[in-house]
Write a protein that holds these residues in place. Structure first.
Motif, PDB file in Angstrom:
ATOM      1  N   GLN A  99      67.567  43.159  48.706  1.00 50.57           N
ATOM      2  CA  GLN A  99      66.258  43.087  48.071  1.00 50.57           C
ATOM      3  C   GLN A  99      66.069  41.706  47.439  1.00 50.57           C
ATOM      4  OE1 GLN A  99      65.604  46.087  45.133  1.00 50.57           O
ATOM      5  NE2 GLN A  99      63.538  45.398  44.632  1.00 50.57           N
ATOM      6  N   ALA A 100      64.875  41.171  47.557  1.00 52.64           N
ATOM      7  CA  ALA A 100      64.581  39.853  46.991  1.00 52.64           C
ATOM      8  C   ALA A 100      64.714  39.897  45.477  1.00 52.64           C
ATOM      9  CB  ALA A 100      63.178  39.411  47.389  1.00 52.64           C
ATOM     10  N   SER A 101      65.313  38.863  44.911  1.00 54.59           N
ATOM     11  CA  SER A 101      65.395  38.757  43.455  1.00 54.59           C
ATOM     12  C   SER A 101      64.003  38.519  42.878  1.00 54.59           C
ATOM     13  CB  SER A 101      66.317  37.603  43.068  1.00 54.59           C
ATOM     14  OG  SER A 101      65.725  36.355  43.408  1.00 54.59           O
ATOM     15  N   ILE A 102      63.894  38.647  41.570  1.00 58.85           N
ATOM     16  CA  ILE A 102      62.594  38.412  40.935  1.00 58.85           C
ATOM     17  C   ILE A 102      62.138  36.977  41.185  1.00 58.85           C
ATOM     18  CG2 ILE A 102      61.337  38.353  38.745  1.00 58.85           C
ATOM     19  CD1 ILE A 102      63.256  40.514  37.734  1.00 58.85           C
ATOM     20  N   PHE A 103      63.056  36.025  41.087  1.00 61.17           N
ATOM     21  CA  PHE A 103      62.704  34.627  41.336  1.00 61.17           C
ATOM     22  C   PHE A 103      62.240  34.442  42.773  1.00 61.17           C
ATOM     23  CE2 PHE A 103      64.034  30.225  42.489  1.00 61.17           C
ATOM     24  CZ  PHE A 103      63.139  29.544  41.677  1.00 61.17           C
ATOM     25  N   GLU A 104      62.939  35.058  43.719  1.00 61.62           N
ATOM     26  CA  GLU A 104      62.523  34.960  45.118  1.00 61.62           C
ATOM     27  C   GLU A 104      61.147  35.568  45.333  1.00 61.62           C
ATOM     28  OE1 GLU A 104      66.850  35.041  47.415  1.00 61.62           O
ATOM     29  OE2 GLU A 104      65.886  36.925  46.818  1.00 61.62           O
ATOM     30  N   GLN A 105      60.852  36.642  44.623  1.00 66.59           N
ATOM     31  CA  GLN A 105      59.519  37.241  44.722  1.00 66.59           C
ATOM     32  C   GLN A 105      58.452  36.300  44.163  1.00 66.59           C
ATOM     33  OE1 GLN A 105      59.275  41.510  43.511  1.00 66.59           O
ATOM     34  NE2 GLN A 105      61.508  41.359  43.347  1.00 66.59           N
ATOM     35  N   ILE A 106      58.767  35.593  43.081  1.00 69.80           N
ATOM     36  CA  ILE A 106      57.825  34.636  42.507  1.00 69.80           C
ATOM     37  C   ILE A 106      57.488  33.548  43.518  1.00 69.80           C
ATOM     38  CG2 ILE A 106      57.598  32.807  40.756  1.00 69.80           C
ATOM     39  CD1 ILE A 106      59.206  34.692  38.878  1.00 69.80           C
ATOM     40  N   PRO A 140      26.684  31.445  37.365  1.00 72.12           N
ATOM     41  CA  PRO A 140      27.763  31.326  38.351  1.00 72.12           C
ATOM     42  C   PRO A 140      28.515  32.647  38.531  1.00 72.12           C
ATOM     43  CG  PRO A 140      28.441  30.373  36.260  1.00 72.12           C
ATOM     44  CD  PRO A 140      26.987  30.740  36.104  1.00 72.12           C
ATOM     45  N   ARG A 141      28.883  32.936  39.788  1.00 73.98           N
ATOM     46  CA  ARG A 141      29.584  34.184  40.113  1.00 73.98           C
ATOM     47  C   ARG A 141      30.658  33.901  41.150  1.00 73.98           C
ATOM     48  NH1 ARG A 141      24.441  34.181  40.581  1.00 73.98           N
ATOM     49  NH2 ARG A 141      24.384  34.378  42.866  1.00 73.98           N
ATOM     50  N   LEU A 142      31.825  34.487  40.959  1.00 74.82           N
ATOM     51  CA  LEU A 142      32.904  34.323  41.925  1.00 74.82           C
ATOM     52  C   LEU A 142      32.559  35.023  43.225  1.00 74.82           C
ATOM     53  CD1 LEU A 142      36.019  34.948  39.640  1.00 74.82           C
ATOM     54  CD2 LEU A 142      35.435  32.800  40.780  1.00 74.82           C
ATOM     55  N   VAL A 143      32.801  34.344  44.332  1.00 74.44           N
ATOM     56  CA  VAL A 143      32.596  34.958  45.644  1.00 74.44           C
ATOM     57  C   VAL A 143      33.769  35.856  45.994  1.00 74.44           C
ATOM     58  CG1 VAL A 143      32.364  34.479  48.127  1.00 74.44           C
ATOM     59  CG2 VAL A 143      31.128  33.081  46.450  1.00 74.44           C
ATOM     60  N   THR A 144      34.981  35.395  45.709  1.00 75.83           N
ATOM     61  CA  THR A 144      36.209  36.140  46.000  1.00 75.83           C
ATOM     62  C   THR A 144      37.138  36.071  44.793  1.00 75.83           C
ATOM     63  OG1 THR A 144      36.051  35.497  48.328  1.00 75.83           O
ATOM     64  CG2 THR A 144      38.158  36.371  47.588  1.00 75.83           C
ATOM     65  N   ASP A 145      37.635  37.216  44.386  1.00 73.99           N
ATOM     66  CA  ASP A 145      38.571  37.261  43.267  1.00 73.99           C
ATOM     67  C   ASP A 145      39.675  38.273  43.589  1.00 73.99           C
ATOM     68  OD1 ASP A 145      39.779  36.787  40.873  1.00 73.99           O
ATOM     69  OD2 ASP A 145      38.307  37.874  39.656  1.00 73.99           O
ATOM     70  N   PRO A 146      40.924  37.829  43.743  1.00 72.44           N
ATOM     71  CA  PRO A 146      41.386  36.463  43.525  1.00 72.44           C
ATOM     72  C   PRO A 146      41.031  35.548  44.686  1.00 72.44           C
ATOM     73  CG  PRO A 146      43.211  37.812  44.253  1.00 72.44           C
ATOM     74  CD  PRO A 146      42.041  38.744  44.056  1.00 72.44           C
ATOM     75  N   PRO A 147      40.907  34.253  44.399  1.00 65.60           N
ATOM     76  CA  PRO A 147      40.637  33.288  45.466  1.00 65.60           C
ATOM     77  C   PRO A 147      41.908  32.999  46.253  1.00 65.60           C
ATOM     78  CG  PRO A 147      40.920  32.154  43.384  1.00 65.60           C
ATOM     79  CD  PRO A 147      41.000  33.620  43.071  1.00 65.60           C
ATOM     80  N   PRO A 148      41.803  32.319  47.382  1.00 68.72           N
ATOM     81  CA  PRO A 148      43.017  31.911  48.104  1.00 68.72           C
ATOM     82  C   PRO A 148      43.749  30.820  47.335  1.00 68.72           C
ATOM     83  CG  PRO A 148      41.065  30.940  49.119  1.00 68.72           C
ATOM     84  CD  PRO A 148      40.566  31.892  48.072  1.00 68.72           C
ATOM     85  N   TYR A 149      45.073  30.941  47.288  1.00 72.83           N
ATOM     86  CA  TYR A 149      45.889  29.995  46.524  1.00 72.83           C
ATOM     87  C   TYR A 149      46.648  29.044  47.433  1.00 72.83           C
ATOM     88  CZ  TYR A 149      45.152  31.903  41.886  1.00 72.83           C
ATOM     89  OH  TYR A 149      44.588  32.261  40.692  1.00 72.83           O
ATOM     90  N   ARG A 150      46.965  27.879  46.882  1.00 76.90           N
ATOM     91  CA  ARG A 150      47.876  26.979  47.568  1.00 76.90           C
ATOM     92  C   ARG A 150      49.247  27.660  47.657  1.00 76.90           C
ATOM     93  NH1 ARG A 150      45.453  21.816  47.163  1.00 76.90           N
ATOM     94  NH2 ARG A 150      43.840  21.734  45.564  1.00 76.90           N
ATOM     95  N   PRO A 151      50.041  27.330  48.666  1.00 80.03           N
ATOM     96  CA  PRO A 151      51.335  27.995  48.797  1.00 80.03           C
ATOM     97  C   PRO A 151      52.359  27.577  47.752  1.00 80.03           C
ATOM     98  CG  PRO A 151      51.053  26.341  50.521  1.00 80.03           C
ATOM     99  CD  PRO A 151      49.731  26.459  49.821  1.00 80.03           C
ATOM    100  N   ASN A 152      52.202  26.399  47.156  1.00 78.21           N
ATOM    101  CA  ASN A 152      53.210  25.862  46.248  1.00 78.21           C
ATOM    102  C   ASN A 152      53.300  26.694  44.969  1.00 78.21           C
ATOM    103  OD1 ASN A 152      54.739  24.213  44.458  1.00 78.21           O
ATOM    104  ND2 ASN A 152      54.159  22.403  45.622  1.00 78.21           N
ATOM    105  N   PRO A 153      54.465  27.283  44.639  1.00 80.33           N
ATOM    106  CA  PRO A 153      54.577  28.077  43.413  1.00 80.33           C
ATOM    107  C   PRO A 153      54.784  27.229  42.165  1.00 80.33           C
ATOM    108  CG  PRO A 153      56.663  28.091  44.558  1.00 80.33           C
ATOM    109  CD  PRO A 153      55.713  27.297  45.425  1.00 80.33           C
ATOM    110  N   GLU A 154      55.168  25.963  42.337  1.00 80.12           N
ATOM    111  CA  GLU A 154      55.426  25.105  41.182  1.00 80.12           C
ATOM    112  C   GLU A 154      54.134  24.502  40.654  1.00 80.12           C
ATOM    113  OE1 GLU A 154      58.379  21.376  40.032  1.00 80.12           O
ATOM    114  OE2 GLU A 154      58.993  22.920  41.450  1.00 80.12           O
ATOM    115  N   LEU A 155      53.306  23.966  41.547  1.00 86.89           N
ATOM    116  CA  LEU A 155      51.992  23.436  41.178  1.00 86.89           C
ATOM    117  C   LEU A 155      50.961  24.468  41.627  1.00 86.89           C
ATOM    118  CD1 LEU A 155      52.426  19.703  42.209  1.00 86.89           C
ATOM    119  CD2 LEU A 155      52.828  20.754  39.984  1.00 86.89           C
ATOM    120  N   ARG A 156      50.724  25.466  40.804  1.00 91.72           N
ATOM    121  CA  ARG A 156      49.958  26.649  41.218  1.00 91.72           C
ATOM    122  C   ARG A 156      48.475  26.475  40.911  1.00 91.72           C
ATOM    123  NH1 ARG A 156      48.279  30.800  38.080  1.00 91.72           N
ATOM    124  NH2 ARG A 156      47.600  32.690  39.175  1.00 91.72           N
ATOM    125  N   GLY A 157      47.638  26.733  41.927  1.00 90.62           N
ATOM    126  CA  GLY A 157      46.205  26.700  41.730  1.00 90.62           C
ATOM    127  C   GLY A 157      45.495  27.154  42.989  1.00 90.62           C
TER     128      GLY A 157
END
Length: 406
Positions: free
Chosen positions: A3-10, A380-397
Protein backbone atom coordinates in the motif's frame (compact mmCIF):
# COMPACT_ATOMS: atom_id res chain seq x y z
CA UNK A 1 1.72 -4.61 -4.17
CA UNK A 2 2.43 -2.73 -0.94
CA UNK A 3 0.00 0.00 0.00
CA UNK A 4 1.24 3.49 -0.83
CA UNK A 5 2.53 5.46 2.14
CA UNK A 6 0.85 8.72 3.07
CA UNK A 7 3.73 10.65 1.50
CA UNK A 8 3.44 8.60 -1.69
CA UNK A 9 -0.27 9.36 -1.78
CA UNK A 10 0.47 13.09 -1.43
CA UNK A 11 2.68 12.85 -4.51
CA UNK A 12 -0.07 11.22 -6.58
CA UNK A 13 -1.76 13.68 -9.01
CA UNK A 14 -5.19 12.38 -7.99
CA UNK A 15 -4.70 14.03 -4.58
CA UNK A 16 -3.42 17.37 -5.85
CA UNK A 17 -6.77 19.18 -5.48
CA UNK A 18 -6.97 18.54 -1.74
CA UNK A 19 -3.88 17.11 -0.04
CA UNK A 20 -4.79 18.53 3.36
CA UNK A 21 -6.53 15.43 4.81
CA UNK A 22 -3.37 13.50 3.97
CA UNK A 23 -1.26 16.14 5.69
CA UNK A 24 -3.43 15.72 8.78
CA UNK A 25 -2.74 11.97 8.72
CA UNK A 26 0.96 12.65 8.30
CA UNK A 27 1.05 14.94 11.34
CA UNK A 28 -0.09 12.12 13.64
CA UNK A 29 3.57 11.08 13.57
CA UNK A 30 5.79 14.18 13.26
CA UNK A 31 8.61 12.18 11.67
CA UNK A 32 8.18 9.21 9.36
CA UNK A 33 10.65 7.28 7.24
CA UNK A 34 10.04 6.29 3.64
CA UNK A 35 11.27 3.03 2.12
CA UNK A 36 14.00 4.91 0.24
CA UNK A 37 15.39 6.35 3.49
CA UNK A 38 13.84 9.81 3.21
CA UNK A 39 12.58 11.25 6.50
CA UNK A 40 9.31 13.18 6.28
CA UNK A 41 8.78 15.96 8.83
CA UNK A 42 5.27 17.39 9.04
CA UNK A 43 4.74 19.40 12.25
CA UNK A 44 5.36 23.11 12.64
CA UNK A 45 7.88 23.34 15.47
CA UNK A 46 9.97 20.49 14.13
CA UNK A 47 10.06 21.98 10.61
CA UNK A 48 11.08 25.42 11.89
CA UNK A 49 13.83 23.92 14.05
CA UNK A 50 15.27 22.03 11.07
CA UNK A 51 15.08 25.06 8.77
CA UNK A 52 17.29 26.89 11.29
CA UNK A 53 19.63 23.95 11.97
CA UNK A 54 23.16 24.31 10.48
CA UNK A 55 23.39 20.52 10.38
CA UNK A 56 20.92 20.54 7.48
CA UNK A 57 22.42 20.95 4.00
CA UNK A 58 20.79 22.38 0.88
CA UNK A 59 23.70 21.40 -1.35
CA UNK A 60 22.73 18.55 -3.71
CA UNK A 61 26.32 17.35 -3.67
CA UNK A 62 25.83 16.28 -0.04
CA UNK A 63 22.88 14.06 -0.94
CA UNK A 64 23.43 10.33 -0.55
CA UNK A 65 22.25 9.65 -4.11
CA UNK A 66 25.12 11.75 -5.44
CA UNK A 67 27.74 9.67 -3.60
CA UNK A 68 29.80 7.70 -6.07
CA UNK A 69 28.34 9.55 -9.04
CA UNK A 70 30.39 11.67 -11.35
CA UNK A 71 31.29 14.93 -9.59
CA UNK A 72 28.51 17.47 -9.97
CA UNK A 73 29.85 20.89 -9.11
CA UNK A 74 28.00 22.86 -11.73
CA UNK A 75 24.44 23.43 -12.84
CA UNK A 76 25.24 24.75 -16.25
CA UNK A 77 28.06 25.34 -18.69
CA UNK A 78 31.61 25.21 -17.31
CA UNK A 79 32.03 27.79 -14.59
CA UNK A 80 28.32 28.34 -13.88
CA UNK A 81 27.88 27.60 -10.15
CA UNK A 82 24.96 26.16 -8.30
CA UNK A 83 22.06 28.48 -7.44
CA UNK A 84 22.75 30.11 -4.07
CA UNK A 85 19.47 28.53 -2.97
CA UNK A 86 21.31 25.19 -3.26
CA UNK A 87 24.40 26.20 -1.31
CA UNK A 88 25.32 26.16 2.37
CA UNK A 89 27.13 28.86 4.35
CA UNK A 90 29.48 30.57 3.86
CA UNK A 91 29.03 30.49 0.06
CA UNK A 92 25.25 30.89 0.37
CA UNK A 93 25.53 33.88 2.68
CA UNK A 94 28.01 35.68 0.44
CA UNK A 95 25.98 35.24 -2.74
CA UNK A 96 22.67 36.04 -1.08
CA UNK A 97 24.09 39.28 0.31
CA UNK A 98 25.52 40.22 -3.10
CA UNK A 99 22.13 39.61 -4.72
CA UNK A 100 20.20 41.38 -1.95
CA UNK A 101 22.13 44.65 -2.07
CA UNK A 102 20.73 45.82 -5.45
CA UNK A 103 17.38 44.07 -4.86
CA UNK A 104 15.97 45.63 -1.72
CA UNK A 105 16.40 46.98 1.81
CA UNK A 106 18.51 48.22 3.38
CA UNK A 107 20.83 49.05 0.47
CA UNK A 108 18.19 49.56 -2.23
CA UNK A 109 15.05 50.27 -0.22
CA UNK A 110 12.91 51.70 -3.02
CA UNK A 111 13.34 49.22 -5.88
CA UNK A 112 10.28 47.10 -5.09
CA UNK A 113 8.09 49.88 -3.67
CA UNK A 114 8.75 51.96 -6.79
CA UNK A 115 7.23 49.21 -8.91
CA UNK A 116 3.74 49.66 -7.36
CA UNK A 117 2.38 52.25 -9.85
CA UNK A 118 3.70 50.29 -12.81
CA UNK A 119 2.38 46.97 -11.46
CA UNK A 120 -1.01 48.60 -10.94
CA UNK A 121 -1.04 49.73 -14.57
CA UNK A 122 -0.13 46.24 -15.82
CA UNK A 123 -2.80 44.70 -13.58
CA UNK A 124 -5.48 47.06 -14.86
CA UNK A 125 -4.39 46.52 -18.45
CA UNK A 126 -4.70 42.74 -18.12
CA UNK A 127 -8.18 43.06 -16.63
CA UNK A 128 -9.13 45.51 -19.39
CA UNK A 129 -8.39 42.65 -21.75
CA UNK A 130 -11.32 40.70 -20.28
CA UNK A 131 -13.80 43.19 -21.80
CA UNK A 132 -16.57 41.57 -23.78
CA UNK A 133 -15.74 38.07 -22.55
CA UNK A 134 -18.07 35.88 -20.52
CA UNK A 135 -15.32 33.49 -19.45
CA UNK A 136 -11.66 34.00 -18.58
CA UNK A 137 -8.83 31.74 -17.51
CA UNK A 138 -7.29 33.53 -14.54
CA UNK A 139 -4.07 31.56 -14.98
CA UNK A 140 -3.30 32.13 -18.65
CA UNK A 141 -5.02 35.52 -18.91
CA UNK A 142 -3.81 37.07 -15.66
CA UNK A 143 -1.89 35.19 -12.95
CA UNK A 144 0.88 34.09 -15.32
CA UNK A 145 1.51 37.24 -17.42
CA UNK A 146 1.57 39.61 -14.42
CA UNK A 147 4.57 38.17 -12.52
CA UNK A 148 6.37 37.25 -15.75
CA UNK A 149 6.13 40.86 -16.90
CA UNK A 150 7.30 42.01 -13.47
CA UNK A 151 10.38 39.81 -13.21
CA UNK A 152 11.36 40.62 -16.81
CA UNK A 153 11.17 44.33 -16.05
CA UNK A 154 13.05 43.99 -12.77
CA UNK A 155 15.89 41.96 -14.26
CA UNK A 156 16.00 43.83 -17.55
CA UNK A 157 14.96 40.87 -19.72
CA UNK A 158 13.17 41.89 -22.94
CA UNK A 159 9.53 40.87 -22.57
CA UNK A 160 9.50 39.60 -26.16
CA UNK A 161 11.98 36.91 -25.03
CA UNK A 162 9.48 35.54 -22.48
CA UNK A 163 8.41 32.55 -24.63
CA UNK A 164 12.05 31.50 -24.86
CA UNK A 165 12.68 31.29 -21.13
CA UNK A 166 9.26 29.83 -20.29
CA UNK A 167 10.45 26.49 -21.66
CA UNK A 168 13.48 26.63 -19.38
CA UNK A 169 11.41 27.73 -16.39
CA UNK A 170 8.96 24.85 -16.84
CA UNK A 171 11.77 22.35 -17.23
CA UNK A 172 13.59 23.56 -14.10
CA UNK A 173 10.34 23.55 -12.12
CA UNK A 174 9.71 19.96 -13.23
CA UNK A 175 12.96 18.91 -11.56
CA UNK A 176 11.51 19.97 -8.19
CA UNK A 177 8.83 17.29 -8.45
CA UNK A 178 9.97 14.42 -6.17
CA UNK A 179 7.95 12.03 -8.31
CA UNK A 180 9.81 12.94 -11.52
CA UNK A 181 12.75 10.55 -11.19
CA UNK A 182 15.51 9.97 -8.68
CA UNK A 183 17.21 12.87 -6.94
CA UNK A 184 20.38 12.41 -8.99
CA UNK A 185 18.42 12.30 -12.26
CA UNK A 186 16.61 15.51 -11.38
CA UNK A 187 19.86 17.27 -10.43
CA UNK A 188 21.43 16.30 -13.75
CA UNK A 189 18.37 17.42 -15.71
CA UNK A 190 18.40 20.77 -13.90
CA UNK A 191 22.06 21.15 -14.84
CA UNK A 192 21.30 20.60 -18.52
CA UNK A 193 18.43 23.07 -18.60
CA UNK A 194 20.25 25.71 -16.58
CA UNK A 195 23.16 25.48 -19.02
CA UNK A 196 20.87 26.54 -21.85
CA UNK A 197 19.33 29.36 -19.80
CA UNK A 198 22.79 30.50 -18.74
CA UNK A 199 23.89 30.81 -22.36
CA UNK A 200 20.90 33.06 -23.09
CA UNK A 201 21.58 35.23 -20.05
CA UNK A 202 25.26 35.50 -20.99
CA UNK A 203 24.24 37.62 -23.97
CA UNK A 204 22.15 39.92 -21.78
CA UNK A 205 25.08 40.42 -19.43
CA UNK A 206 27.25 41.51 -22.37
CA UNK A 207 24.62 44.11 -23.25
CA UNK A 208 24.48 45.41 -19.66
CA UNK A 209 28.26 45.68 -19.51
CA UNK A 210 28.12 47.93 -22.58
CA UNK A 211 24.99 49.83 -21.50
CA UNK A 212 24.16 49.53 -17.78
CA UNK A 213 20.59 50.45 -16.84
CA UNK A 214 18.53 50.74 -13.69
CA UNK A 215 17.53 47.06 -13.76
CA UNK A 216 18.57 44.37 -11.28
CA UNK A 217 20.98 42.71 -13.72
CA UNK A 218 22.88 45.98 -14.06
CA UNK A 219 22.74 46.46 -10.30
CA UNK A 220 24.33 43.09 -9.62
CA UNK A 221 27.00 43.83 -12.22
CA UNK A 222 28.00 47.19 -10.79
CA UNK A 223 27.35 46.90 -7.03
CA UNK A 224 30.45 46.81 -4.84
CA UNK A 225 29.80 45.64 -1.30
CA UNK A 226 31.91 43.96 1.38
CA UNK A 227 32.43 40.95 -0.90
CA UNK A 228 33.21 42.97 -4.01
CA UNK A 229 31.41 42.64 -7.30
CA UNK A 230 29.57 39.44 -8.10
CA UNK A 231 31.52 37.28 -10.52
CA UNK A 232 30.09 36.79 -13.99
CA UNK A 233 29.47 33.10 -13.28
CA UNK A 234 27.66 33.80 -10.03
CA UNK A 235 25.69 36.57 -11.74
CA UNK A 236 24.47 34.19 -14.45
CA UNK A 237 23.47 31.59 -11.87
CA UNK A 238 21.65 34.13 -9.72
CA UNK A 239 19.85 35.70 -12.67
CA UNK A 240 18.69 32.26 -13.82
CA UNK A 241 17.36 31.50 -10.33
CA UNK A 242 15.49 34.80 -10.05
CA UNK A 243 14.05 34.52 -13.54
CA UNK A 244 12.50 31.13 -12.74
CA UNK A 245 11.63 31.57 -9.07
CA UNK A 246 10.47 35.15 -9.65
CA UNK A 247 7.27 34.09 -11.30
CA UNK A 248 6.47 30.40 -10.73
CA UNK A 249 5.42 30.71 -7.09
CA UNK A 250 3.64 34.05 -7.59
CA UNK A 251 1.45 32.54 -10.31
CA UNK A 252 0.29 29.97 -7.77
CA UNK A 253 -0.14 32.55 -5.00
CA UNK A 254 -2.47 34.67 -7.13
CA UNK A 255 -4.36 31.69 -8.56
CA UNK A 256 -4.74 29.89 -5.22
CA UNK A 257 -5.80 33.23 -3.76
CA UNK A 258 -8.59 33.83 -6.24
CA UNK A 259 -9.77 30.23 -5.98
CA UNK A 260 -9.98 30.61 -2.20
CA UNK A 261 -11.83 33.93 -2.45
CA UNK A 262 -14.33 32.51 -4.94
CA UNK A 263 -14.96 29.68 -2.48
CA UNK A 264 -15.44 32.27 0.29
CA UNK A 265 -17.62 34.94 -1.35
CA UNK A 266 -18.17 36.73 1.95
CA UNK A 267 -14.43 37.48 2.12
CA UNK A 268 -14.42 38.53 -1.54
CA UNK A 269 -17.20 41.01 -0.73
CA UNK A 270 -15.24 42.38 2.22
CA UNK A 271 -12.16 42.88 0.08
CA UNK A 272 -14.15 45.12 -2.26
CA UNK A 273 -14.94 47.55 0.54
CA UNK A 274 -12.07 47.04 3.02
CA UNK A 275 -8.80 47.82 1.19
CA UNK A 276 -6.58 47.17 4.22
CA UNK A 277 -7.93 43.63 4.50
CA UNK A 278 -5.54 42.61 1.73
CA UNK A 279 -2.48 42.65 4.00
CA UNK A 280 -3.58 40.00 6.53
CA UNK A 281 -5.50 38.22 3.78
CA UNK A 282 -2.34 37.55 1.74
CA UNK A 283 -0.59 36.22 4.83
CA UNK A 284 -3.52 33.89 5.52
CA UNK A 285 -3.44 32.68 1.91
CA UNK A 286 0.26 31.89 2.32
CA UNK A 287 -0.67 29.77 5.34
CA UNK A 288 -3.90 28.24 4.08
CA UNK A 289 -3.07 27.54 0.39
CA UNK A 290 0.70 28.05 0.06
CA UNK A 291 2.27 27.98 -3.41
CA UNK A 292 5.23 25.98 -2.06
CA UNK A 293 3.92 22.89 -0.29
CA UNK A 294 7.15 21.12 0.66
CA UNK A 295 10.92 21.20 0.46
CA UNK A 296 12.49 17.95 -0.69
CA UNK A 297 16.08 19.04 -1.28
CA UNK A 298 17.58 18.90 2.21
CA UNK A 299 20.06 16.41 3.65
CA UNK A 300 21.41 15.85 7.17
CA UNK A 301 25.10 16.44 7.85
CA UNK A 302 24.99 14.83 11.31
CA UNK A 303 22.71 12.69 13.44
CA UNK A 304 19.75 14.88 14.49
CA UNK A 305 17.11 14.00 17.06
CA UNK A 306 13.63 15.22 16.22
CA UNK A 307 11.09 14.33 18.88
CA UNK A 308 11.46 10.61 19.51
CA UNK A 309 13.30 9.97 16.25
CA UNK A 310 17.01 10.14 15.53
CA UNK A 311 17.59 10.98 11.88
CA UNK A 312 20.99 9.59 10.85
CA UNK A 313 23.65 11.68 9.16
CA UNK A 314 23.35 11.60 5.38
CA UNK A 315 19.58 11.17 5.35
CA UNK A 316 17.40 12.93 2.77
CA UNK A 317 14.66 15.13 4.28
CA UNK A 318 11.25 16.27 3.08
CA UNK A 319 9.94 19.22 5.08
CA UNK A 320 6.17 19.47 4.61
CA UNK A 321 5.62 23.23 4.86
CA UNK A 322 1.91 23.11 4.03
CA UNK A 323 1.31 20.49 6.72
CA UNK A 324 3.19 22.61 9.25
CA UNK A 325 1.15 25.70 8.39
CA UNK A 326 -2.01 23.77 9.24
CA UNK A 327 -0.65 22.24 12.42
CA UNK A 328 -3.35 22.56 15.13
CA UNK A 329 -0.56 22.62 17.69
CA UNK A 330 0.48 26.00 16.29
CA UNK A 331 -2.62 27.51 14.65
CA UNK A 332 -6.10 27.46 16.21
CA UNK A 333 -8.75 26.01 13.88
CA UNK A 334 -6.10 25.62 11.16
CA UNK A 335 -8.40 24.35 8.40
CA UNK A 336 -10.51 27.52 8.52
CA UNK A 337 -9.66 30.36 6.15
CA UNK A 338 -9.53 33.41 8.41
CA UNK A 339 -8.06 36.64 6.97
CA UNK A 340 -8.27 38.22 10.44
CA UNK A 341 -6.00 35.57 11.93
CA UNK A 342 -3.37 37.00 14.27
CA UNK A 343 0.08 35.64 15.14
CA UNK A 344 0.24 34.17 11.64
CA UNK A 345 3.85 33.03 11.44
CA UNK A 346 3.18 30.69 8.53
CA UNK A 347 5.74 28.72 6.53
CA UNK A 348 4.56 29.99 3.16
CA UNK A 349 7.98 31.43 2.38
CA UNK A 350 9.98 29.00 4.48
CA UNK A 351 12.17 30.13 7.35
CA UNK A 352 15.82 30.46 8.28
CA UNK A 353 18.68 31.42 5.97
CA UNK A 354 16.83 30.21 2.86
CA UNK A 355 13.73 32.33 3.51
CA UNK A 356 12.26 33.23 0.12
CA UNK A 357 14.44 35.90 -1.47
CA UNK A 358 11.60 37.26 -3.62
CA UNK A 359 8.93 37.40 -0.91
CA UNK A 360 8.63 41.23 -0.89
CA UNK A 361 7.93 41.34 -4.64
CA UNK A 362 5.50 38.41 -4.53
CA UNK A 363 3.59 39.98 -1.65
CA UNK A 364 3.31 43.29 -3.51
CA UNK A 365 2.02 41.60 -6.66
CA UNK A 366 -0.65 39.69 -4.73
CA UNK A 367 -1.60 42.80 -2.75
CA UNK A 368 -2.23 44.64 -6.02
CA UNK A 369 -3.72 41.81 -8.09
CA UNK A 370 -6.33 40.33 -5.74
CA UNK A 371 -8.14 43.59 -4.80
CA UNK A 372 -8.19 44.64 -8.47
CA UNK A 373 -9.83 41.35 -9.46
CA UNK A 374 -12.27 41.61 -6.57
CA UNK A 375 -13.32 45.14 -7.59
CA UNK A 376 -13.49 44.68 -11.32
CA UNK A 377 -14.79 41.17 -11.97
CA UNK A 378 -18.56 41.32 -12.24
CA UNK A 379 -20.29 38.43 -10.46
CA UNK A 380 -17.38 35.97 -10.91
CA UNK A 381 -18.24 32.25 -10.73
CA UNK A 382 -16.07 29.15 -10.91
CA UNK A 383 -16.67 27.04 -14.00
CA UNK A 384 -15.11 23.91 -12.47
CA UNK A 385 -14.41 23.20 -8.83
CA UNK A 386 -11.92 21.77 -8.20
CA UNK A 387 -10.03 23.08 -11.22
CA UNK A 388 -7.36 21.02 -13.00
CA UNK A 389 -4.04 21.16 -11.16
CA UNK A 390 -0.45 21.14 -12.28
CA UNK A 391 1.14 17.74 -11.61
CA UNK A 392 3.93 19.14 -9.41
CA UNK A 393 3.16 18.46 -5.70
CA UNK A 394 5.88 20.82 -4.46
CA UNK A 395 4.80 23.95 -6.38
CA UNK A 396 1.06 23.33 -6.14
CA UNK A 397 -1.49 25.38 -8.04
CA UNK A 398 -4.23 25.12 -10.68
CA UNK A 399 -3.15 24.78 -14.30
CA UNK A 400 -6.29 26.63 -15.34
CA UNK A 401 -8.86 28.59 -13.36
CA UNK A 402 -11.88 29.22 -15.56
CA UNK A 403 -14.24 31.88 -14.27
CA UNK A 404 -17.51 33.10 -15.72
CA UNK A 405 -18.19 36.82 -15.35
CA UNK A 406 -21.11 39.14 -15.95
Amino acid sequence: MAQASIFEQILQPANRADPYPLYAELRKDPVTREADGTYIVSTYNEIVALLHDPRISSDPRSHTEMAGAAPTTEEGPPGLPLFFLNLDPPEHDRLREQATRPFGPPHTPDRIAAMRPWLTEVTDSLIDGFAGRRQVDLVDDFAYPLPVTAICRMLGVPLEDQPRFQHWADAITDTLDPGAGTFAERVRQRARVTAELGQYLDGLVDERIRRPGDDLLSGMLTDTGPHGRMSREDLLSTAALLLVAGHETTVNLITNGMLTLLRHPEVLDRLRTEPDLIFPLVEELLRYEPPVQMITSRNTLADITVGDTTIPSGSPLALMLAAGSRDPGRFPDPDRFDPNRTDNQHLGYGSGIHYCFGAPLARLEAQIALPALARRLENPRLVTDPPPYRPNPELRGPRHLLVEVG
